[in-house]
Design a protein around this motif. Structure first.
Motif, PDB file in Angstrom:
ATOM      1  N   ALA A  53       0.828  -1.215   0.000  1.00 48.65           N
ATOM      2  CA  ALA A  53       0.000   0.000   0.000  1.00 48.65           C
ATOM      3  C   ALA A  53       0.861   1.263   0.000  1.00 48.65           C
ATOM      4  O   ALA A  53       0.559   2.229  -0.705  1.00 48.65           O
ATOM      5  N   ASP A  54       1.945   1.256   0.778  1.00 52.46           N
ATOM      6  CA  ASP A  54       2.821   2.429   0.835  1.00 52.46           C
ATOM      7  C   ASP A  54       3.489   2.669  -0.525  1.00 52.46           C
ATOM      8  O   ASP A  54       3.646   3.825  -0.946  1.00 52.46           O
ATOM      9  N   GLU A  55       3.885   1.582  -1.188  1.00 58.07           N
ATOM     10  CA  GLU A  55       4.540   1.718  -2.493  1.00 58.07           C
ATOM     11  C   GLU A  55       3.563   2.226  -3.544  1.00 58.07           C
ATOM     12  O   GLU A  55       3.911   3.072  -4.373  1.00 58.07           O
ATOM     13  N   LEU A  56       2.332   1.727  -3.489  1.00 59.71           N
ATOM     14  CA  LEU A  56       1.326   2.174  -4.451  1.00 59.71           C
ATOM     15  C   LEU A  56       0.934   3.630  -4.213  1.00 59.71           C
ATOM     16  O   LEU A  56       0.570   4.344  -5.148  1.00 59.71           O
ATOM     17  N   GLU A  57       1.030   4.038  -2.966  1.00 61.28           N
ATOM     18  CA  GLU A  57       0.693   5.426  -2.637  1.00 61.28           C
ATOM     19  C   GLU A  57       1.831   6.375  -3.018  1.00 61.28           C
ATOM     20  O   GLU A  57       1.605   7.517  -3.397  1.00 61.28           O
ATOM     21  N   ALA A  58       3.061   5.873  -2.940  1.00 59.99           N
ATOM     22  CA  ALA A  58       4.228   6.725  -3.197  1.00 59.99           C
ATOM     23  C   ALA A  58       4.349   7.123  -4.661  1.00 59.99           C
ATOM     24  O   ALA A  58       4.790   8.230  -4.982  1.00 59.99           O
ATOM     25  N   VAL A  59       3.954   6.209  -5.557  1.00 62.71           N
ATOM     26  CA  VAL A  59       4.074   6.450  -6.995  1.00 62.71           C
ATOM     27  C   VAL A  59       2.815   5.923  -7.676  1.00 62.71           C
ATOM     28  O   VAL A  59       2.290   4.868  -7.303  1.00 62.71           O
ATOM     29  N   ARG A  60       2.336   6.646  -8.665  1.00 64.81           N
ATOM     30  CA  ARG A  60       1.155   6.183  -9.392  1.00 64.81           C
ATOM     31  C   ARG A  60       1.509   4.958 -10.229  1.00 64.81           C
ATOM     32  O   ARG A  60       2.440   4.981 -11.025  1.00 64.81           O
ATOM     33  N   HIS A  61       0.753   3.871 -10.022  1.00 61.09           N
ATOM     34  CA  HIS A  61       0.958   2.627 -10.752  1.00 61.09           C
ATOM     35  C   HIS A  61      -0.218   2.365 -11.700  1.00 61.09           C
ATOM     36  O   HIS A  61      -1.364   2.698 -11.386  1.00 61.09           O
ATOM     37  N   HIS A  62       0.083   1.746 -12.815  1.00 59.86           N
ATOM     38  CA  HIS A  62      -0.926   1.302 -13.765  1.00 59.86           C
ATOM     39  C   HIS A  62      -0.830  -0.223 -13.907  1.00 59.86           C
ATOM     40  O   HIS A  62       0.263  -0.785 -13.871  1.00 59.86           O
ATOM     41  N   TYR A  63      -1.967  -0.855 -14.084  1.00 60.43           N
ATOM     42  CA  TYR A  63      -2.052  -2.301 -14.325  1.00 60.43           C
ATOM     43  C   TYR A  63      -1.667  -3.136 -13.107  1.00 60.43           C
ATOM     44  O   TYR A  63      -1.006  -4.155 -13.219  1.00 60.43           O
ATOM     45  N   ILE A  64      -2.109  -2.695 -11.947  1.00 54.02           N
ATOM     46  CA  ILE A  64      -2.007  -3.483 -10.726  1.00 54.02           C
ATOM     47  C   ILE A  64      -3.436  -3.760 -10.264  1.00 54.02           C
ATOM     48  O   ILE A  64      -4.167  -2.844  -9.913  1.00 54.02           O
ATOM     49  N   GLY A  65      -3.847  -5.024 -10.305  1.00 56.22           N
ATOM     50  CA  GLY A  65      -5.192  -5.385  -9.875  1.00 56.22           C
ATOM     51  C   GLY A  65      -6.286  -4.754 -10.699  1.00 56.22           C
ATOM     52  O   GLY A  65      -7.351  -4.417 -10.180  1.00 56.22           O
ATOM     53  N   HIS A  66      -6.056  -4.609 -12.009  1.00 55.92           N
ATOM     54  CA  HIS A  66      -7.039  -3.894 -12.830  1.00 55.92           C
ATOM     55  C   HIS A  66      -8.040  -4.823 -13.526  1.00 55.92           C
ATOM     56  O   HIS A  66      -8.995  -4.345 -14.138  1.00 55.92           O
ATOM     57  N   ILE A  67      -7.821  -6.144 -13.429  1.00 56.22           N
ATOM     58  CA  ILE A  67      -8.777  -7.097 -14.003  1.00 56.22           C
ATOM     59  C   ILE A  67      -9.022  -8.213 -12.991  1.00 56.22           C
ATOM     60  O   ILE A  67      -8.352  -8.303 -11.963  1.00 56.22           O
ATOM     61  N   SER A  68      -9.977  -9.075 -13.315  1.00 60.22           N
ATOM     62  CA  SER A  68     -10.323 -10.202 -12.443  1.00 60.22           C
ATOM     63  C   SER A  68      -9.751 -11.496 -12.999  1.00 60.22           C
ATOM     64  O   SER A  68      -9.503 -11.616 -14.209  1.00 60.22           O
ATOM     65  N   ILE A  69      -9.550 -12.469 -12.115  1.00 57.58           N
ATOM     66  CA  ILE A  69      -9.104 -13.792 -12.562  1.00 57.58           C
ATOM     67  C   ILE A  69     -10.117 -14.418 -13.514  1.00 57.58           C
ATOM     68  O   ILE A  69      -9.781 -15.329 -14.270  1.00 57.58           O
ATOM     69  N   HIS A  70     -11.337 -13.913 -13.498  1.00 57.18           N
ATOM     70  CA  HIS A  70     -12.397 -14.457 -14.365  1.00 57.18           C
ATOM     71  C   HIS A  70     -12.396 -13.812 -15.752  1.00 57.18           C
ATOM     72  O   HIS A  70     -13.104 -14.275 -16.644  1.00 57.18           O
ATOM     73  N   ASP A  71     -11.618 -12.761 -15.931  1.00 53.97           N
ATOM     74  CA  ASP A  71     -11.588 -12.067 -17.219  1.00 53.97           C
ATOM     75  C   ASP A  71     -10.710 -12.808 -18.224  1.00 53.97           C
ATOM     76  O   ASP A  71      -9.673 -13.369 -17.867  1.00 53.97           O
ATOM     77  N   ASP A  72     -11.118 -12.779 -19.464  1.00 49.65           N
ATOM     78  CA  ASP A  72     -10.323 -13.333 -20.560  1.00 49.65           C
ATOM     79  C   ASP A  72      -9.425 -12.206 -21.066  1.00 49.65           C
ATOM     80  O   ASP A  72      -9.900 -11.295 -21.742  1.00 49.65           O
ATOM     81  N   TYR A  73      -8.145 -12.265 -20.720  1.00 48.01           N
ATOM     82  CA  TYR A  73      -7.240 -11.142 -20.989  1.00 48.01           C
ATOM     83  C   TYR A  73      -5.927 -11.686 -21.515  1.00 48.01           C
ATOM     84  O   TYR A  73      -5.231 -12.440 -20.838  1.00 48.01           O
ATOM     85  N   SER A  74      -5.566 -11.295 -22.721  1.00 45.22           N
ATOM     86  CA  SER A  74      -4.373 -11.830 -23.372  1.00 45.22           C
ATOM     87  C   SER A  74      -3.277 -10.773 -23.458  1.00 45.22           C
ATOM     88  O   SER A  74      -3.490  -9.584 -23.188  1.00 45.22           O
ATOM     89  N   ALA A  75      -2.092 -11.211 -23.893  1.00 43.12           N
ATOM     90  CA  ALA A  75      -0.990 -10.270 -24.128  1.00 43.12           C
ATOM     91  C   ALA A  75      -1.369  -9.283 -25.225  1.00 43.12           C
ATOM     92  O   ALA A  75      -0.968  -8.119 -25.192  1.00 43.12           O
ATOM     93  N   GLY A  76      -2.154  -9.739 -26.198  1.00 39.81           N
ATOM     94  CA  GLY A  76      -2.632  -8.849 -27.248  1.00 39.81           C
ATOM     95  C   GLY A  76      -3.550  -7.777 -26.713  1.00 39.81           C
ATOM     96  O   GLY A  76      -3.476  -6.602 -27.129  1.00 39.81           O
ATOM     97  N   ASP A  77      -4.435  -8.153 -25.780  1.00 43.04           N
ATOM     98  CA  ASP A  77      -5.311  -7.166 -25.139  1.00 43.04           C
ATOM     99  C   ASP A  77      -4.473  -6.136 -24.376  1.00 43.04           C
ATOM    100  O   ASP A  77      -4.755  -4.936 -24.416  1.00 43.04           O
ATOM    101  N   PHE A  78      -3.457  -6.637 -23.682  1.00 40.72           N
ATOM    102  CA  PHE A  78      -2.594  -5.744 -22.915  1.00 40.72           C
ATOM    103  C   PHE A  78      -1.846  -4.786 -23.831  1.00 40.72           C
ATOM    104  O   PHE A  78      -1.706  -3.595 -23.515  1.00 40.72           O
ATOM    105  N   GLU A  79      -1.368  -5.286 -24.961  1.00 42.09           N
ATOM    106  CA  GLU A  79      -0.656  -4.427 -25.908  1.00 42.09           C
ATOM    107  C   GLU A  79      -1.532  -3.241 -26.326  1.00 42.09           C
ATOM    108  O   GLU A  79      -1.090  -2.084 -26.299  1.00 42.09           O
ATOM    109  N   LYS A  80      -2.768  -3.520 -26.710  1.00 47.70           N
ATOM    110  CA  LYS A  80      -3.667  -2.456 -27.169  1.00 47.70           C
ATOM    111  C   LYS A  80      -3.959  -1.460 -26.045  1.00 47.70           C
ATOM    112  O   LYS A  80      -3.907  -0.237 -26.247  1.00 47.70           O
TER     113      LYS A  80
END
Length: 308
Positions: A53-80
């Protein structure tokens, strides 16, 4: 127009990427973009070594906990998604940080991925059935006939990679390798790659210690919370699959812990093999000081005042 820089902090698991990235992000006033595919899932925390929590607060992070284990998410989706986000980010900023040990997802951001045809689900199911009933050998023999070039370069112990290559061959009648363009896509930023270079024994000790710390922090309870969804591909990962086996009575707790440590060390070894092939990476000693790293970056044109 100012030059845009994406500093990539790479390295095997437990090498200290997060800590280094946060130091650099603070120095440059930059955001961190995670390319660690295991940290994408909001249900997973301890076992994927998500920043605290302290690290996430210290610097703005992207793509940490942004989807669910139930989501269908590929490297191609991430690229886009990442490219859209980075395009927006670099309109107002000149330096960003990319952090991660997932080689395919790092490649997706920095170079782009080749696009392969859709495959009939029945082909995949048949190949998976062969694997379940007969193992990898018949699949490797078939790949040798259909695409010897891919067989030469693929991880022949990774049945998912083998099946992926085979299903494209069978769907199209063409070698899987023929769909790989080998051409890097243009990006609106220049990349500098850093990787932390630990002596192997020290890295392995760090991995073993980290697993012990995860267990103390509640890894078993976290794994139990997602155990009902163990068939999901997102949960077929080190630290969880071994505990799932324990829950099912296939091994003891001590055996599961030993397997987590061994499999994590194996994963780190594969990560290092991937990274060593990239001659653009600047390997740094873990004891290096921040001012020494920033001097290396300044020599390449990445100055501290770029984001001011």
């Amino acid at each position: 127009m100012s030059k845009k820089w994406l500093i990539s902090v790479l390295g095997p698991t437990a090498s200290g990427k997060t800590g280094l990235a946060i130091l650099l992000a603070k120095h440059f006033g930059a955001d961190i973009f995670s390319a660690d595919s295991r940290q994408f899932y909001q249900e997973l925390n301890i076992g994927v070594a998500r920043p605290g929590a302290d690290e996430l607060e210290a610097v703005r992070h992207h793509y940490i906990g942004h989807i669910s284990i139930h989501d269908d998410y590929s490297a191609g989706d991430f690229e886009k998604e990442a490219q859209t986000n980075l395009d927006t980010y670099f309109r107002q900023n000149n330096v960003g940080l990319l952090v991660g040990g997932s080689g395919l997802f790092v490649k997706a951001v920095l170079e782009g991925l080749d696009h392969f045809p859709l495959v009939d689900q029945q082909i995949r199911e048949k190949l998976n059935k062969v694997y379940e009933e007969e193992g990898l050998e018949p699949l490797l023999n078939q790949l040798a006939e259909l695409d010897a070039d891919t067989l030469e370069h693929i991880d022949t112990k990774n049945h998912r990679r083998v099946i992926r290559a085979l299903e494209v061959c069978l769907q199209t009648g063409m070698p899987f390798s023929s769909f790989k363009s080998q051409r890097q896509k243009s990006r609106p930023f220049t990349t500098v790659k850093l990787a932390i270079d630990w002596p192997r024994e020290e890295l392995y000790n760090r991995i073993n210690t980290r697993v012990d710390e995860m267990l103390k922090a509640g890894l078993v309870e976290e794994a139990r919370s997602v155990f009902p969804f163990r068939s999901l591909n997102s949960l077929n990962t080190v630290g969880y699959s071994e505990l799932f086996d324990m829950f099912e009575g296939k091994c003891s707790m001590a055996e599961a812990i030993d397997k987590i440590k061994q499999h994590t060390r194996n994963y780190a070894k594969r990560q290092l093999t991937w990274l060593r092939k990239d001659h653009d990476i600047h390997w740094i000693n873990p004891s290096i000081k921040l001012n020494e790293i920033t001097s290396i970056l300044a020599a390449k044109g990445v100055d501290a005042d770029l984001n001011e």
